[in-house]
Write a protein that holds these residues in place. Structure first.
Motif, mmCIF file in Angstrom:
data_model
loop_
_atom_site.group_PDB
_atom_site.id
_atom_site.type_symbol
_atom_site.label_atom_id
_atom_site.label_comp_id
_atom_site.label_asym_id
_atom_site.label_seq_id
_atom_site.Cartn_x
_atom_site.Cartn_y
_atom_site.Cartn_z
ATOM 1 N N THR A 24 -7.054 -9.672 -1.240
ATOM 2 C CA THR A 24 -6.770 -8.525 -2.101
ATOM 3 C C THR A 24 -6.492 -7.286 -1.265
ATOM 4 N N GLU A 25 -7.284 -7.092 -0.222
ATOM 5 C CA GLU A 25 -7.054 -5.948 0.670
ATOM 6 C C GLU A 25 -5.670 -6.033 1.303
ATOM 7 N N GLN A 26 -5.267 -7.231 1.728
ATOM 8 C CA GLN A 26 -3.936 -7.399 2.314
ATOM 9 C C GLN A 26 -2.841 -7.116 1.288
ATOM 10 N N GLU A 27 -3.059 -7.562 0.053
ATOM 11 C CA GLU A 27 -2.091 -7.317 -1.025
ATOM 12 C C GLU A 27 -1.913 -5.811 -1.248
ATOM 13 N N ILE A 28 -3.023 -5.092 -1.293
ATOM 14 C CA ILE A 28 -2.972 -3.642 -1.506
ATOM 15 C C ILE A 28 -2.336 -2.941 -0.317
ATOM 16 N N LYS A 29 -2.682 -3.369 0.872
ATOM 17 C CA LYS A 29 -2.107 -2.760 2.079
ATOM 18 C C LYS A 29 -0.588 -2.938 2.096
ATOM 19 N N LYS A 30 -0.114 -4.143 1.731
ATOM 20 C CA LYS A 30 1.323 -4.391 1.673
ATOM 21 C C LYS A 30 1.977 -3.528 0.592
ATOM 22 N N LEU A 31 1.325 -3.429 -0.559
ATOM 23 C CA LEU A 31 1.863 -2.606 -1.641
ATOM 24 C C LEU A 31 1.985 -1.147 -1.194
ATOM 25 N N SER A 32 0.980 -0.665 -0.491
ATOM 26 C CA SER A 32 1.018 0.710 0.016
ATOM 27 C C SER A 32 2.184 0.896 1.000
ATOM 28 N N MET A 33 2.351 -0.068 1.909
ATOM 29 C CA MET A 33 3.458 0.028 2.873
ATOM 30 C C MET A 33 4.814 -0.052 2.164
ATOM 31 N N ASP A 34 4.922 -0.946 1.186
ATOM 32 C CA ASP A 34 6.166 -1.048 0.410
ATOM 33 C C ASP A 34 6.467 0.279 -0.284
ATOM 34 N N LYS A 35 5.416 0.904 -0.829
ATOM 35 C CA LYS A 35 5.585 2.169 -1.535
ATOM 36 C C LYS A 35 6.214 3.224 -0.626
ATOM 37 N N TRP A 36 5.757 3.305 0.641
ATOM 38 C CA TRP A 36 6.345 4.277 1.575
ATOM 39 C C TRP A 36 7.841 4.015 1.749
ATOM 40 N N GLN A 37 8.223 2.743 1.845
ATOM 41 C CA GLN A 37 9.643 2.415 2.006
ATOM 42 C C GLN A 37 10.424 2.759 0.742
ATOM 43 N N TRP A 38 9.856 2.451 -0.423
ATOM 44 C CA TRP A 38 10.527 2.765 -1.681
ATOM 45 C C TRP A 38 10.703 4.276 -1.833
ATOM 46 N N MET A 39 9.706 5.038 -1.373
ATOM 47 C CA MET A 39 9.828 6.497 -1.439
ATOM 48 C C MET A 39 10.939 6.970 -0.495
ATOM 49 N N ALA A 40 11.011 6.403 0.707
ATOM 50 C CA ALA A 40 12.071 6.760 1.660
ATOM 51 C C ALA A 40 13.443 6.411 1.101
ATOM 52 N N ASP A 41 13.512 5.284 0.409
ATOM 53 C CA ASP A 41 14.787 4.822 -0.172
ATOM 54 C C ASP A 41 15.115 5.504 -1.494
ATOM 55 N N VAL A 90 -8.953 0.089 3.588
ATOM 56 C CA VAL A 90 -8.869 -0.306 2.181
ATOM 57 C C VAL A 90 -10.264 -0.676 1.704
ATOM 58 N N GLU A 91 -10.619 -0.195 0.524
ATOM 59 C CA GLU A 91 -11.870 -0.584 -0.111
ATOM 60 C C GLU A 91 -11.551 -1.020 -1.536
ATOM 61 N N ILE A 92 -12.132 -2.133 -1.930
ATOM 62 C CA ILE A 92 -11.968 -2.656 -3.280
ATOM 63 C C ILE A 92 -13.302 -2.495 -4.002
ATOM 64 N N VAL A 93 -13.257 -1.854 -5.169
ATOM 65 C CA VAL A 93 -14.456 -1.683 -6.001
ATOM 66 C C VAL A 93 -14.072 -2.155 -7.404
ATOM 67 N N GLY A 94 -14.493 -3.371 -7.738
ATOM 68 C CA GLY A 94 -14.114 -3.932 -9.040
ATOM 69 C C GLY A 94 -12.610 -4.078 -9.131
ATOM 70 N N ASN A 95 -12.005 -3.453 -10.149
ATOM 71 C CA ASN A 95 -10.547 -3.534 -10.315
ATOM 72 C C ASN A 95 -9.853 -2.277 -9.782
ATOM 73 N N THR A 96 -10.545 -1.565 -8.897
ATOM 74 C CA THR A 96 -9.990 -0.355 -8.295
ATOM 75 C C THR A 96 -9.880 -0.544 -6.783
ATOM 76 N N ALA A 97 -8.769 -0.093 -6.233
ATOM 77 C CA ALA A 97 -8.557 -0.148 -4.785
ATOM 78 C C ALA A 97 -8.297 1.267 -4.285
ATOM 79 N N ILE A 98 -8.939 1.606 -3.178
ATOM 80 C CA ILE A 98 -8.725 2.902 -2.552
ATOM 81 C C ILE A 98 -8.162 2.637 -1.160
#
Length: 149
Positions: A24-41, A90-98
């Protein structure tokens, strides 16, 4: 024998829970990195479903809502040209990721080039099978700032 079997089962369960969390942490980390690229694009089509309709975005010049952030990205009022991520926690707390990213952001803000060190805090919540961003906050920091993990 029963005790050994019980201990083995606990170890196996512990390993599975540990793997699930890191997955889950890896999934969130990838999503965060993808978000930076989507913002750049300026890829509003990918950002729109990611940003929760009630999300807040905190920048050096103000705080605004999802529609305003999407407008800013689409029009290039702020162009997030390149986010170089130096460190992530990355920290996962229940259904929340920070997510905390220590970045160098190269951007164009109202026509002016900028290169600034930030720690960015991102908050995501799982809704069904999708993660939605609830908050994105830029904190200006020194380049020696470290993320405590």
């Amino acid at each position: 024998m029963k005790k050994q079997l019980f201990v083995f089962a606990l170890l196996l369960l512990s390993a599975n829970l540990s793997f699930a969390q890191s997955s889950t942490e890896q999934e969130i980390k990838k999503l965060s990195m993808d978000k930076w690229q989507w913002m750049a694009d300026k890829d509003i089509a990918k950002l729109t479903p990611l940003f929760h309709p009630q999300a807040k975005f905190v920048h050096m010049s103000g705080t605004w809502t999802t529609p305003r952030e999407l407008e800013i990205i689409e029009t290039g009022s702020i162009w997030y040209k390149k986010a170089t991520v130096h460190d992530t926690a990355v920290e996962i707390v229940g259904n929340t990721a920070i997510v905390w990213n220590r970045i160098t952001l190269e951007s164009v803000v109202r026509g002016n080039d900028a290169k600034v060190e930030f720690t960015v805090t991102e908050v995501y919540q799982k809704e069904g099978s999708a993660w939605k961003m609830l908050a994105l906050t830029f904190s200006s920091v020194r380049d020696t700032h470290q993320l405590e993990k």
